[in-house]
Design a protein around this motif. Structure first.
Motif, PDB file in Angstrom:
ATOM      1  N   ARG A   3      -8.063   0.744   4.497  1.00 51.91           N
ATOM      2  CA  ARG A   3      -7.672   1.503   5.712  1.00 51.91           C
ATOM      3  C   ARG A   3      -6.679   1.116   6.583  1.00 51.91           C
ATOM      4  NH1 ARG A   3     -12.241   2.955   3.468  1.00 51.91           N
ATOM      5  NH2 ARG A   3     -13.000   4.999   3.558  1.00 51.91           N
ATOM      6  N   SER A   4      -6.625  -0.520   6.788  1.00 49.15           N
ATOM      7  CA  SER A   4      -5.587  -0.898   7.742  1.00 49.15           C
ATOM      8  C   SER A   4      -4.893  -2.338   6.872  1.00 49.15           C
ATOM      9  CB  SER A   4      -6.375  -1.530   8.934  1.00 49.15           C
ATOM     10  OG  SER A   4      -7.421  -2.536   8.464  1.00 49.15           O
ATOM     11  N   VAL A   5      -3.782  -2.698   7.425  1.00 49.35           N
ATOM     12  CA  VAL A   5      -2.911  -3.735   6.769  1.00 49.35           C
ATOM     13  C   VAL A   5      -2.914  -4.759   7.643  1.00 49.35           C
ATOM     14  CG1 VAL A   5      -2.126  -2.457   4.934  1.00 49.35           C
ATOM     15  CG2 VAL A   5      -1.081  -2.398   7.101  1.00 49.35           C
ATOM     16  N   PRO A   6      -2.792  -5.918   7.548  1.00 47.81           N
ATOM     17  CA  PRO A   6      -3.081  -6.639   6.179  1.00 47.81           C
ATOM     18  C   PRO A   6      -4.811  -6.600   5.925  1.00 47.81           C
ATOM     19  CG  PRO A   6      -2.842  -8.268   7.500  1.00 47.81           C
ATOM     20  CD  PRO A   6      -2.551  -7.177   8.525  1.00 47.81           C
ATOM     21  N   THR A   7      -5.117  -6.197   4.707  1.00 49.13           N
ATOM     22  CA  THR A   7      -6.496  -6.489   4.199  1.00 49.13           C
ATOM     23  C   THR A   7      -6.114  -7.552   2.969  1.00 49.13           C
ATOM     24  OG1 THR A   7      -7.041  -4.134   4.831  1.00 49.13           O
ATOM     25  CG2 THR A   7      -8.457  -5.194   3.043  1.00 49.13           C
ATOM     26  N   LEU A   8      -7.031  -8.426   3.227  1.00 49.77           N
ATOM     27  CA  LEU A   8      -7.365  -9.468   2.227  1.00 49.77           C
ATOM     28  C   LEU A   8      -8.585  -9.328   1.558  1.00 49.77           C
ATOM     29  CD1 LEU A   8      -6.072 -12.135   4.458  1.00 49.77           C
ATOM     30  CD2 LEU A   8      -4.672 -11.746   2.379  1.00 49.77           C
ATOM     31  N   ILE A   9      -8.645  -9.208   0.095  1.00 52.80           N
ATOM     32  CA  ILE A   9      -9.954  -9.260  -0.723  1.00 52.80           C
ATOM     33  C   ILE A   9      -9.555 -10.538  -1.827  1.00 52.80           C
ATOM     34  CG2 ILE A   9     -11.146  -7.758  -2.355  1.00 52.80           C
ATOM     35  CD1 ILE A   9     -10.167  -5.310  -1.108  1.00 52.80           C
ATOM     36  N   LEU A  10     -10.853 -11.204  -1.824  1.00 51.00           N
ATOM     37  CA  LEU A  10     -11.024 -12.283  -2.703  1.00 51.00           C
ATOM     38  C   LEU A  10     -11.697 -11.790  -4.094  1.00 51.00           C
ATOM     39  CD1 LEU A  10     -10.073 -15.521  -3.291  1.00 51.00           C
ATOM     40  CD2 LEU A  10     -12.340 -15.848  -2.595  1.00 51.00           C
ATOM     41  N   PHE A  11     -11.311 -11.776  -5.059  1.00 51.73           N
ATOM     42  CA  PHE A  11     -11.888 -11.362  -6.144  1.00 51.73           C
ATOM     43  C   PHE A  11     -12.428 -12.594  -7.341  1.00 51.73           C
ATOM     44  CE2 PHE A  11      -9.676  -7.490  -5.210  1.00 51.73           C
ATOM     45  CZ  PHE A  11     -10.287  -6.658  -5.242  1.00 51.73           C
ATOM     46  N   VAL A  70       0.857  -1.307   0.014  1.00 52.69           N
ATOM     47  CA  VAL A  70      -0.115   0.115  -0.001  1.00 52.69           C
ATOM     48  C   VAL A  70       0.759   1.204   0.047  1.00 52.69           C
ATOM     49  CG1 VAL A  70      -1.916  -1.357   1.210  1.00 52.69           C
ATOM     50  CG2 VAL A  70      -0.104   0.114   2.574  1.00 52.69           C
ATOM     51  N   ASP A  71       2.085   1.195   0.548  1.00 53.56           N
ATOM     52  CA  ASP A  71       2.939   2.373   0.551  1.00 53.56           C
ATOM     53  C   ASP A  71       3.331   2.621  -1.026  1.00 53.56           C
ATOM     54  OD1 ASP A  71       2.662   2.893   3.205  1.00 53.56           O
ATOM     55  OD2 ASP A  71       4.355   1.688   3.727  1.00 53.56           O
ATOM     56  N   LYS A  72       3.807   1.528  -1.970  1.00 56.38           N
ATOM     57  CA  LYS A  72       3.989   1.744  -3.221  1.00 56.38           C
ATOM     58  C   LYS A  72       2.965   1.966  -4.147  1.00 56.38           C
ATOM     59  CE  LYS A  72       8.503  -0.694  -2.303  1.00 56.38           C
ATOM     60  NZ  LYS A  72       9.020  -2.083  -2.411  1.00 56.38           N
TER      61      LYS A  72
END
Length: 97
Positions: free
Chosen positions: A63-71, A50-52
């Motif tokens: 808004r927070s890390v880690p955040t995992l999203i399944l697509f 998220v920084d890069k």
């Protein structure tokens, strides 16, 4: 292949939004390796710093890390903030094949 092309795939794509300085993110790395080893062809697993890539974090409201999203097929079908066990992720991916 662009990020948008990757998440448009018919197979599940698990995206790990992380940061180098994040302790829980470091805990997720071996868990994701285990998931990848268990389901090598069933799903794609990609990591986004998220920084890069602040734009990606903004678009997906990370808004927070880690955040995992399944697509799957370009749609976010599951989302979780924090560390998730390998068994939970493997079950989730299998349910969404």
């Amino acid at each position: 292949m662009t990020f948008q092309e990757v998440i448009q795939q018919n197979k599940p794509v698990l995206v790990d939004f992380f940061a180098e300085w994040c302790g829980p993110c470091k805990m997720m790395a071996p868990i994701l390796e285990e998931v990848k080893a268990t389901l090598p062809d069933s799903a794609s697993i990609i990591k986004i710093d998220v920084d890069k890539n602040p734009q990606a974090a903004l678009v997906f409201q990370v808004r927070s890390v880690p955040t995992l999203i399944l697509f799957r097929n370009g749609k976010a079908i599951w989302r979780h903030g924090g560390v998730v066990s390998a068994s939970e992720l493997i079950q989730l991916i299998r349910e969404n094949l």
